[in-house]
Design an enzyme around this catalytic site. Structure first.
Site, short mmCIF file in Angstrom:
data_model
loop_
_atom_site.label_atom_id
_atom_site.label_comp_id
_atom_site.label_asym_id
_atom_site.label_seq_id
_atom_site.Cartn_x
_atom_site.Cartn_y
_atom_site.Cartn_z
N HIS A 13 55.09 63.27 -49.81
CA HIS A 13 55.84 63.83 -50.50
C HIS A 13 55.85 63.38 -51.76
CE1 HIS A 13 56.63 65.77 -46.71
NE2 HIS A 13 57.20 64.41 -46.09
N CYS A 14 54.84 63.43 -52.61
CA CYS A 14 54.35 63.16 -53.34
C CYS A 14 53.93 63.78 -54.82
CB CYS A 14 53.28 61.66 -53.42
SG CYS A 14 53.82 60.67 -55.70
#
Length: 186
Positions: A66-67
């Site tokens: 989730h970057c």
């Protein structure tokens, strides 16, 4: 006295039998810092880093699901498809070092394998920074600095020497990363 001057001729079958009976020559070992076993991401499959990397150039990447850089999985997969047949091994190492990892390995696997179609090796989630970093990342940090964020890419030659580190803003498909990979494959 005549026997002393005659050459000794060994039958070919005896020479072949001796060669066959010799113990096998051990293959070159991997770099000691890569001699570790991990699980593959969200799998019961074993990942022997030594076996997977022995004598091959590597691209080792700390990843997160989730970057803002998670889209780099697409570029890493493109590199894998382009260079795997030439010997390049890409291994992703999921981590929550920057608090952007999936909640669990099932979710991380979904992002990698389903969303981005990743087929290169992915390890179980590990630590990549600080005192509790996995020994692989402790070595990488000593050689080129620890990851400053997710998707730092470490290029390693076929002898286990860390050649360079490319930070998160370097696209996996950038011309200078490809050029460095091409040099390692020569």
């Amino acid at each position: 006295a005549d026997c002393m001057h005659r050459p000794i001729i060994t039958p070919l079958w005896l020479l072949l039998a001796c060669i066959i009976a010799l113990p096998p020559v051990a293959s070159a070992s991997c770099a000691p810092w890569l001699d570790h076993d991990l699980k593959q991401l969200h799998s019961g499959k074993h990942l022997d880093l030594c076996e997977a990397t022995q004598g091959k150039p590597l691209l080792l990447v700390n990843t997160a699901s989730h970057c803002g850089f998670t889209g780099q999985f697409e570029g890493l997969q493109a590199l894998h498809e382009e260079y795997a047949d030439q010997g390049l091994v890409i291994i992703g190492f999921p981590s929550n070092a920057f608090e952007q990892a999936a909640a669990n390995e099932e979710e991380a696997a979904k992002v990698c394998f389903f969303n981005f179609g990743v087929t290169f090796l992915m390890s179980e989630t590990i630590e990549v920074t600080g005192a509790s970093a996995h020994p692989v990342f402790q070595h990488l940090a000593q050689q080129q600095g620890e990851p400053s964020w997710n998707f730092n890419k470490y290029l390693v030659d076929r002898h286990g020497q860390v050649v360079d580190r490319y930070r998160q803003w370097t696209s996996p498909t950038s011309w200078f990363l490809r050029r460095a990979i091409d040099k390692l494959l020569l």
